[in-house]
Write a protein that holds these residues in place. Structure first.
Motif, short mmCIF file in Angstrom:
data_model
loop_
_atom_site.label_atom_id
_atom_site.label_comp_id
_atom_site.label_asym_id
_atom_site.label_seq_id
_atom_site.Cartn_x
_atom_site.Cartn_y
_atom_site.Cartn_z
N LYS B 63 36.83 34.19 52.90
CA LYS B 63 36.40 34.86 51.67
C LYS B 63 36.53 33.88 50.51
O LYS B 63 37.32 32.94 50.57
CB LYS B 63 37.17 36.16 51.43
N TYR B 65 37.46 32.08 47.00
CA TYR B 65 38.69 32.04 46.21
C TYR B 65 38.52 31.01 45.10
O TYR B 65 37.56 30.25 45.06
CB TYR B 65 39.91 31.72 47.09
N GLN B 89 44.69 40.32 37.19
CA GLN B 89 44.92 41.77 37.31
C GLN B 89 43.64 42.50 37.68
O GLN B 89 43.67 43.49 38.40
CB GLN B 89 45.44 42.33 35.99
N ASN B 90 42.50 41.99 37.19
CA ASN B 90 41.23 42.69 37.40
C ASN B 90 40.41 42.15 38.56
O ASN B 90 39.57 42.86 39.11
CB ASN B 90 40.38 42.62 36.11
N ALA B 91 40.61 40.89 38.91
CA ALA B 91 39.77 40.28 39.95
C ALA B 91 40.35 40.53 41.33
O ALA B 91 41.56 40.46 41.53
CB ALA B 91 39.66 38.77 39.71
N ASP B 92 39.47 40.82 42.26
CA ASP B 92 39.93 41.14 43.61
C ASP B 92 39.70 39.93 44.54
O ASP B 92 38.94 40.00 45.50
CB ASP B 92 39.15 42.37 44.12
N LEU B 93 40.35 38.82 44.19
CA LEU B 93 40.20 37.65 45.04
C LEU B 93 41.39 36.72 44.82
O LEU B 93 42.03 36.79 43.78
CB LEU B 93 38.91 36.89 44.71
N GLN B 119 48.07 33.71 43.54
CA GLN B 119 48.51 34.23 44.84
C GLN B 119 49.30 33.16 45.58
O GLN B 119 50.27 33.46 46.28
CB GLN B 119 47.30 34.64 45.67
N ASN B 164 34.73 36.07 33.43
CA ASN B 164 34.02 37.29 33.81
C ASN B 164 32.51 37.13 33.90
O ASN B 164 31.86 37.76 34.73
CB ASN B 164 34.35 38.41 32.81
#
Lengths: 117, 171
Positions: B63, B65, B89-93, B119, B164
């Motif tokens: 995926k 990154y 906080q908002n990004a899903d990666l 991460q 964004n």
């Protein structure tokens, strides 16, 4: 037997010295040919920018792994573009760089000739 | 006289047209475009100085990154840190922070104090990883696709707008 050992040792020492000397000479030449990407007015030989230090280490490591100067330059150009070398290759992307001064000189000569006539 | 003058003008026009064409060829036809480069993130095993575990970069494939190079000595990196906290906080990666030419202990203290958007927090103390990717300095951000290939790069600080509107749409 002792003589043989001395001869082999001397030969190996000389070979290692020459190999190291060649690598060192290549290293010294190469770091002067590569532009610092943080401080473009300096080569990586002159620059103390962190990335210049890392690039010197990378070049040294690759030379010690018997990689050729041409391959190391290709490695750097692939990542940083032709502008990382002080002498970029002559290809489509660098025609202007290489030929513009001659074109301007020829144009100036033509202009002068026309004016004289 | 008139003919010599108009010939002179013609030569000048032809010369500048030729120079413009040559410039066009070099500036726009051969851009240093990441879409055309075959730079894959090398399969290195690097140390995560926060979790104190090793991270194999190959394991991140599958995926997209983000790789973000930063340092505690880099004033701009400190300034943009809050933008990264908000983005994380908002990004899903996964966002992989690469601490460049720095001391891991100092970097860890900074993240503990200011918050950690990453991460994984990798140390690139010698800068070898950065050179592999063509890093120019800090801060610098790379977007890596699911196959491990770099598809975008941003040199300099990122704002919420860049994150964004430029980076997120790529993922």
């Amino acid at each position: 037997m002792k003589t043989l050992r001395i001869v082999v040792f001397a030969f190996l020492s000389a070979w290692l010295f020459c190999a190291h000397a060649n690598t060192d000479a290549d290293y010294q030449l190469l770091i002067k040919e590569v532009r610092c990407v943080t401080c473009p007015n300096q080569s990586i030989a002159e620059s103390n920018a962190p990335i210049a230090i890392s690039m010197r280490h990378e070049i040294q490591s690759r030379l010690q792994s018997n990689e050729s100067v041409a391959d190391i330059k290709a490695f750097l150009v692939e990542r940083y573009g032709n502008e990382v070398l002080y002498q970029p290759p002559v290809e489509q992307g660098t025609w202007f760089l290489w030929f513009a001064p001659f074109a301007v000189l020829i144009a100036a000569l033509l202009f002068w000739l026309i004016k004289v006539r | 006289m008139k003919r010599i003058s108009s010939n002179k003008h013609a030569y000048v026009v032809v010369f500048f047209a030729a120079v413009t064409l040559l410039l066009w060829q070099t500036l726009f036809k051969n851009r240093h475009d990441y879409e055309n480069l075959n730079i894959k993130v090398p399969n290195l095993i690097l140390n995560d100085f926060v979790s104190e575990k090793n991270v194999e970069l190959k394991s991140l494939q599958g995926k997209p990154y983000i790789l973000h190079f930063w340092a505690t000595w880099c004033g701009v990196c400190i300034k943009e840190h809050n933008d990264w906290l908000e983005f994380a906080q908002n990004a899903d990666l996964p966002i992989v922070g690469v601490n460049f030419h720095d001391q891991p202990k100092q970097a860890k203290q900074f993240l503990q104090r200011k918050g950690n958007p990453y991460q994984y927090s990798i140390s690139d103390a010698e800068g070898a990883f950065g050179v592999q990717l063509g890093l120019k300095g800090t801060p610098e951000t790379f977007v890596v696709n699911a196959n491990g290939k770099i598809i975008y790069r941003h040199t300099g600080p990122v704002s919420g707008k860049v994150l964004n509107q430029e980076i997120l749409p790529l993922l």
